[in-house]
Design a protein around this motif. Structure first.
Motif, PDB file in Angstrom:
ATOM      1  N   ALA A 152      33.478  68.706  49.813  1.00  9.19           N
ATOM      2  CA  ALA A 152      32.976  67.964  48.655  1.00  9.19           C
ATOM      3  C   ALA A 152      34.119  67.758  47.671  1.00  9.19           C
ATOM      4  CB  ALA A 152      31.847  68.724  47.976  1.00  9.19           C
ATOM      5  N   VAL A 153      33.856  66.931  46.687  1.00 11.09           N
ATOM      6  CA  VAL A 153      34.722  66.870  45.523  1.00 11.09           C
ATOM      7  C   VAL A 153      34.186  67.882  44.525  1.00 11.09           C
ATOM      8  CG1 VAL A 153      35.638  65.457  43.653  1.00 11.09           C
ATOM      9  CG2 VAL A 153      35.272  64.453  45.927  1.00 11.09           C
ATOM     10  N   TYR A 154      35.040  68.757  44.064  1.00 14.03           N
ATOM     11  CA  TYR A 154      34.660  69.806  43.135  1.00 14.03           C
ATOM     12  C   TYR A 154      35.097  69.420  41.721  1.00 14.03           C
ATOM     13  CZ  TYR A 154      33.312  72.879  46.928  1.00 14.03           C
ATOM     14  OH  TYR A 154      32.661  73.435  48.013  1.00 14.03           O
ATOM     15  N   TYR A 155      34.144  69.545  40.787  1.00 18.49           N
ATOM     16  CA  TYR A 155      34.393  69.186  39.401  1.00 18.49           C
ATOM     17  C   TYR A 155      34.202  70.407  38.510  1.00 18.49           C
ATOM     18  CZ  TYR A 155      33.539  64.424  41.086  1.00 18.49           C
ATOM     19  OH  TYR A 155      33.577  63.239  41.777  1.00 18.49           O
ATOM     20  N   CYS A 156      35.063  70.559  37.529  1.00 20.76           N
ATOM     21  CA  CYS A 156      34.786  71.552  36.500  1.00 20.76           C
ATOM     22  C   CYS A 156      34.267  70.825  35.269  1.00 20.76           C
ATOM     23  CB  CYS A 156      36.010  72.404  36.169  1.00 20.76           C
ATOM     24  SG  CYS A 156      37.366  71.522  35.389  1.00 20.76           S
ATOM     25  N   TYR A 210      24.978  78.023  28.314  1.00 15.26           N
ATOM     26  CA  TYR A 210      25.052  78.687  29.621  1.00 15.26           C
ATOM     27  C   TYR A 210      23.890  78.160  30.456  1.00 15.26           C
ATOM     28  CZ  TYR A 210      25.409  82.652  32.892  1.00 15.26           C
ATOM     29  OH  TYR A 210      25.554  83.445  34.001  1.00 15.26           O
ATOM     30  N   SER A 211      24.188  77.134  31.269  1.00 19.79           N
ATOM     31  CA  SER A 211      23.108  76.436  31.947  1.00 19.79           C
ATOM     32  C   SER A 211      23.631  75.774  33.211  1.00 19.79           C
ATOM     33  CB  SER A 211      22.530  75.360  31.018  1.00 19.79           C
ATOM     34  OG  SER A 211      21.621  74.532  31.695  1.00 19.79           O
ATOM     35  N   THR A 212      22.725  75.620  34.187  1.00 22.93           N
ATOM     36  CA  THR A 212      23.063  74.866  35.398  1.00 22.93           C
ATOM     37  C   THR A 212      22.678  73.395  35.257  1.00 22.93           C
ATOM     38  OG1 THR A 212      20.958  75.329  36.454  1.00 22.93           O
ATOM     39  CG2 THR A 212      22.703  76.939  36.802  1.00 22.93           C
ATOM     40  N   TYR A 213      22.112  73.051  34.099  1.00 23.70           N
ATOM     41  CA  TYR A 213      21.620  71.703  33.848  1.00 23.70           C
ATOM     42  C   TYR A 213      22.775  70.774  33.543  1.00 23.70           C
ATOM     43  CZ  TYR A 213      18.530  68.200  31.663  1.00 23.70           C
ATOM     44  OH  TYR A 213      17.853  67.055  31.329  1.00 23.70           O
ATOM     45  N   GLN A 214      23.023  69.821  34.399  1.00 24.28           N
ATOM     46  CA  GLN A 214      24.220  68.997  34.281  1.00 24.28           C
ATOM     47  C   GLN A 214      24.343  68.236  32.957  1.00 24.28           C
ATOM     48  OE1 GLN A 214      25.638  66.807  37.720  1.00 24.28           O
ATOM     49  NE2 GLN A 214      24.335  68.051  39.086  1.00 24.28           N
ATOM     50  N   PRO A 215      23.249  67.715  32.405  1.00 23.16           N
ATOM     51  CA  PRO A 215      23.396  66.991  31.126  1.00 23.16           C
ATOM     52  C   PRO A 215      23.916  67.846  29.977  1.00 23.16           C
ATOM     53  CG  PRO A 215      21.380  66.339  32.215  1.00 23.16           C
ATOM     54  CD  PRO A 215      21.922  67.515  32.998  1.00 23.16           C
ATOM     55  N   SER A 216      23.878  69.160  30.112  1.00 26.76           N
ATOM     56  CA  SER A 216      24.412  70.006  29.039  1.00 26.76           C
ATOM     57  C   SER A 216      25.932  70.088  29.094  1.00 26.76           C
ATOM     58  CB  SER A 216      23.811  71.413  29.101  1.00 26.76           C
ATOM     59  OG  SER A 216      24.292  72.119  30.232  1.00 26.76           O
ATOM     60  N   TYR A 217      26.506  69.500  30.115  1.00 32.60           N
ATOM     61  CA  TYR A 217      27.962  69.491  30.265  1.00 32.60           C
ATOM     62  C   TYR A 217      28.482  68.117  29.881  1.00 32.60           C
ATOM     63  CZ  TYR A 217      27.444  73.976  32.436  1.00 32.60           C
ATOM     64  OH  TYR A 217      27.147  75.294  32.643  1.00 32.60           O
ATOM     65  N   ARG A 218      29.203  68.081  28.755  1.00 35.92           N
ATOM     66  CA  ARG A 218      29.617  66.799  28.190  1.00 35.92           C
ATOM     67  C   ARG A 218      30.993  66.354  28.673  1.00 35.92           C
ATOM     68  NH1 ARG A 218      26.607  65.292  23.698  1.00 35.92           N
ATOM     69  NH2 ARG A 218      24.511  66.158  23.941  1.00 35.92           N
ATOM     70  N   THR A 219      31.817  67.286  29.083  1.00 35.26           N
ATOM     71  CA  THR A 219      33.173  66.942  29.491  1.00 35.26           C
ATOM     72  C   THR A 219      33.413  67.396  30.923  1.00 35.26           C
ATOM     73  OG1 THR A 219      33.952  67.200  27.216  1.00 35.26           O
ATOM     74  CG2 THR A 219      35.618  67.180  28.938  1.00 35.26           C
ATOM     75  N   TRP A 220      33.912  66.465  31.712  1.00 35.18           N
ATOM     76  CA  TRP A 220      34.123  66.723  33.129  1.00 35.18           C
ATOM     77  C   TRP A 220      35.567  66.396  33.516  1.00 35.18           C
ATOM     78  CZ3 TRP A 220      30.041  68.067  36.536  1.00 35.18           C
ATOM     79  CH2 TRP A 220      28.787  68.132  35.938  1.00 35.18           C
ATOM     80  N   GLY A 221      36.046  67.128  34.488  1.00 32.75           N
ATOM     81  CA  GLY A 221      37.340  66.777  35.060  1.00 32.75           C
ATOM     82  C   GLY A 221      37.169  65.653  36.073  1.00 32.75           C
ATOM     83  N   LEU A 222      38.282  65.205  36.625  1.00 36.64           N
ATOM     84  CA  LEU A 222      38.244  64.108  37.591  1.00 36.64           C
ATOM     85  C   LEU A 222      37.898  64.565  38.996  1.00 36.64           C
ATOM     86  CD1 LEU A 222      41.337  62.035  36.434  1.00 36.64           C
ATOM     87  CD2 LEU A 222      38.930  61.674  35.880  1.00 36.64           C
ATOM     88  N   GLY A 223      37.962  65.863  39.222  1.00 36.84           N
ATOM     89  CA  GLY A 223      37.583  66.398  40.524  1.00 36.84           C
ATOM     90  C   GLY A 223      38.761  66.662  41.431  1.00 36.84           C
ATOM     91  N   THR A 224      38.538  67.576  42.358  1.00 40.71           N
ATOM     92  CA  THR A 224      39.542  67.895  43.374  1.00 40.71           C
ATOM     93  C   THR A 224      38.833  67.992  44.724  1.00 40.71           C
ATOM     94  OG1 THR A 224      41.362  69.396  43.965  1.00 40.71           O
ATOM     95  CG2 THR A 224      39.406  70.409  42.979  1.00 40.71           C
ATOM     96  N   GLN A 225      39.410  67.376  45.741  1.00 39.00           N
ATOM     97  CA  GLN A 225      38.766  67.298  47.048  1.00 39.00           C
ATOM     98  C   GLN A 225      38.976  68.587  47.833  1.00 39.00           C
ATOM     99  OE1 GLN A 225      36.973  64.602  48.637  1.00 39.00           O
ATOM    100  NE2 GLN A 225      36.538  66.238  50.119  1.00 39.00           N
ATOM    101  N   VAL A 226      37.906  69.092  48.390  1.00 36.05           N
ATOM    102  CA  VAL A 226      37.961  70.219  49.325  1.00 36.05           C
ATOM    103  C   VAL A 226      37.395  69.736  50.646  1.00 36.05           C
ATOM    104  CG1 VAL A 226      37.063  72.499  49.892  1.00 36.05           C
ATOM    105  CG2 VAL A 226      37.793  71.994  47.546  1.00 36.05           C
ATOM    106  N   THR A 227      38.175  69.871  51.702  1.00 39.13           N
ATOM    107  CA  THR A 227      37.742  69.455  53.019  1.00 39.13           C
ATOM    108  C   THR A 227      37.855  70.634  53.966  1.00 39.13           C
ATOM    109  OG1 THR A 227      38.507  67.185  52.638  1.00 39.13           O
ATOM    110  CG2 THR A 227      38.104  67.842  54.915  1.00 39.13           C
ATOM    111  N   VAL A 228      36.747  70.973  54.604  1.00 38.68           N
ATOM    112  CA  VAL A 228      36.722  72.097  55.530  1.00 38.68           C
ATOM    113  C   VAL A 228      36.509  71.544  56.928  1.00 38.68           C
ATOM    114  CG1 VAL A 228      35.686  74.312  56.096  1.00 38.68           C
ATOM    115  CG2 VAL A 228      35.730  73.518  53.712  1.00 38.68           C
ATOM    116  N   ALA A 229      37.491  71.754  57.777  1.00 36.26           N
ATOM    117  CA  ALA A 229      37.429  71.243  59.133  1.00 36.26           C
ATOM    118  C   ALA A 229      36.764  72.258  60.039  1.00 36.26           C
ATOM    119  CB  ALA A 229      38.831  70.936  59.631  1.00 36.26           C
ATOM    120  N   SER A 230      35.797  71.783  60.793  1.00 36.83           N
ATOM    121  CA  SER A 230      35.068  72.693  61.691  1.00 36.83           C
ATOM    122  C   SER A 230      35.781  72.807  63.031  1.00 36.83           C
ATOM    123  CB  SER A 230      33.648  72.193  61.899  1.00 36.83           C
ATOM    124  OG  SER A 230      33.652  70.889  62.412  1.00 36.83           O
TER     125      SER A 230
END
Length: 122
Positions: A92-96, A102-122
């Motif tokens: 997935a692309v991982y975003y901070c 202190y919540s898992t509710y995404q709308p409570s997070y106002r600032t996001w990074g651009l993301g970093t790709q993680v690829t797991v090869a099976s």
């Protein structure tokens, strides 16, 4: 304004490990919580882990519990996500994000990074 810069993504084999980093710069607002979310291709963005900035209290999604560790370095304004035992479904692309509570509710997070790709090869 807050700027977030993620790093540490990459490609690994199943069972491998990665440590993601998120640097917080130009902080002019209080950081109450930091979280990692991820978005896999064709899926909605989902919560992965979060940490309360003041106390270090953590919370994890069931899908990564026992395999992920979120941590922070207050002096360096950095939050980390250590992922072990990576699986193909962790790809997935991982975003901070900075949260006002202190919540898992995404709308409570106002600032996001651009993301970093993680690829797991099976």
């Amino acid at each position: 304004q807050v700027e977030l810069v993620e790093s540490g993504g990459g490609s690994v084999q199943t069972g491998g490990s990665l440590r993601l980093s998120c640097g917080i710069s130009r902080t002019t607002v209080a950081v109450n919580a930091m979280a990692w979310f991820r978005q896999a291709p064709g899926k909605e963005r989902e919560f992965v882990a979060l940490i309360r900035w003041s106390s270090g209290t953590t919370l994890y999604a069931d899908s990564v519990k026992g395999r992920a560790t979120i941590s922070k370095n207050n002096a360096e304004n950095t939050v980390y996500l250590q992922m072990n035992g990576l699986k193909a479904e962790d790809t997935a692309v991982y975003y901070c994000a900075v949260g006002s509570q202190y919540s898992t509710y995404q709308p409570s997070y106002r600032t996001w990074g651009l993301g970093t790709q993680v690829t797991v090869a099976s």
